[in-house]
Write a protein that holds these residues in place. Structure first.
Motif, PDB file in Angstrom:
ATOM      1  N   VAL A  31       3.208 -40.068  29.233  1.00  0.00           N
ATOM      2  CA  VAL A  31       2.950 -41.298  29.973  1.00  0.00           C
ATOM      3  C   VAL A  31       4.273 -42.057  30.093  1.00  0.00           C
ATOM      4  O   VAL A  31       4.823 -42.496  29.081  1.00  0.00           O
ATOM      5  N   PRO A  32       4.822 -42.198  31.312  1.00  0.00           N
ATOM      6  CA  PRO A  32       6.052 -42.987  31.460  1.00  0.00           C
ATOM      7  C   PRO A  32       5.754 -44.467  31.259  1.00  0.00           C
ATOM      8  O   PRO A  32       4.701 -44.962  31.665  1.00  0.00           O
ATOM      9  N   VAL A  33       6.682 -45.161  30.604  1.00  0.00           N
ATOM     10  CA  VAL A  33       6.486 -46.578  30.286  1.00  0.00           C
ATOM     11  C   VAL A  33       7.746 -47.350  30.671  1.00  0.00           C
ATOM     12  O   VAL A  33       8.866 -46.914  30.379  1.00  0.00           O
ATOM     13  N   ALA A  34       7.560 -48.481  31.316  1.00  0.00           N
ATOM     14  CA  ALA A  34       8.666 -49.377  31.632  1.00  0.00           C
ATOM     15  C   ALA A  34       8.474 -50.688  30.882  1.00  0.00           C
ATOM     16  O   ALA A  34       7.404 -51.294  30.945  1.00  0.00           O
ATOM     17  N   VAL A  35       9.510 -51.096  30.159  1.00  0.00           N
ATOM     18  CA  VAL A  35       9.510 -52.376  29.459  1.00  0.00           C
ATOM     19  C   VAL A  35      10.546 -53.264  30.138  1.00  0.00           C
ATOM     20  O   VAL A  35      11.698 -52.872  30.303  1.00  0.00           O
ATOM     21  N   LEU A  36      10.139 -54.456  30.530  1.00  0.00           N
ATOM     22  CA  LEU A  36      11.017 -55.375  31.255  1.00  0.00           C
ATOM     23  C   LEU A  36      11.078 -56.722  30.542  1.00  0.00           C
ATOM     24  O   LEU A  36      10.062 -57.227  30.061  1.00  0.00           O
ATOM     25  N   GLY A  37      12.266 -57.288  30.459  1.00  0.00           N
ATOM     26  CA  GLY A  37      12.439 -58.624  29.903  1.00  0.00           C
ATOM     27  C   GLY A  37      12.818 -58.664  28.440  1.00  0.00           C
ATOM     28  O   GLY A  37      13.236 -59.725  27.948  1.00  0.00           O
ATOM     29  N   THR A  38      12.716 -57.555  27.716  1.00  0.00           N
ATOM     30  CA  THR A  38      13.056 -57.588  26.293  1.00  0.00           C
ATOM     31  C   THR A  38      14.551 -57.773  26.071  1.00  0.00           C
ATOM     32  O   THR A  38      14.961 -58.259  25.014  1.00  0.00           O
TER      33      THR A  38
END
Length: 220
Positions: free
Chosen positions: A146-153
């Motif tokens: 499952v590809p995951v994108a984390v933004l803002g960290t």
């Protein structure tokens, strides 16, 4: 019990501090082995993903994170342990392969495992080329990715910051990717699978592609 207690303590805190926007949780299979492959912008990423995912997620973490002195060090170690992190030593190829074997054991137990294919945190916000360990795991275990994108960290806890500060973050889970056992050249299959995973992570995150490896692995 420790996992439930840790989540009971940290989930409300994370919601208050980071106001996470979570998209695509339905893409994470509710049971069975699965690999969550995410971009890497901040130390916070490996804490945040297990807190917002619909099931427990184990990440590998440097062994020294569990033994740091002082109140903050002990708190970090306890939180990692409670979230299911697996301690591994840092080192060269032999240690890296041992870490992959540890991760494979997690998957063979039917659990979810999280990995950052870039290897280390991006200092400039670009998405770097993925290391093929993620594909090795997928092909060896048969688990979907499952590809995951984390933004803002990276704004909440930039590289070098000891503690995060309040701010909104986003986590996007993409549709699972499946990789059948390669019928030909194994190394080529791992490279192709890794590139596909990174393409999907980039599509979710919107990050510009660096087109090279992140060589700052010692600063993860």
């Amino acid at each position: 019990m420790l996992h439930r207690l840790t989540r009971a303590l940290l989930v409300p805190v994370s919601r208050l501090a980071f106001r996470p926007v979570v998209e695509g949780r339905e893409h994470v299979p509710p049971a069975g082995p699965v690999i969550l492959a995410a971009n890497h912008l901040s130390f916070l990423d490996s804490f945040l993903i297990p807190l917002v995912a619909p099931r427990p997620v184990a990440f590998l973490a440097k062994a020294e994170y569990f033994t740091r002195p002082g109140p903050l060090g002990r708190l970090t170690g306890a939180a990692l342990l409670g979230l299911g992190a697996v301690a591994v030593p840092r080192g060269e190829h032999r240690a890296a392969q041992a870490a992959l074997e540890t991760a494979l054991g997690v998957l063979r137990e039917g659990r979810a495992f999280g990995i950052h294919p870039e290897g280390s945190r991006s200092r400039d916000g670009r998405l770097y080329r993925g290391r093929t360990g993620v594909a090795w795991l997928a092909l060896a275990s048969g688990a979907p990715v499952v590809p995951v994108a984390v933004l803002g960290t990276d704004r909440v806890q930039p590289v070098g910051a000891r503690l995060p500060r309040p701010g909104r973050v986003t986590v996007r889970f993409g549709a699972p990717l499946h990789f059948p056992a390669p019928g030909g050249h194994a190394a080529r299959a791992r490279r192709a699978a890794t590139d596909r995973i990174m393409t999907e992570i980039g599509r979710l995150s919107g990050q510009p592609q660096a087109g090279c490896y992140n060589e700052l692995s010692a600063g993860r």
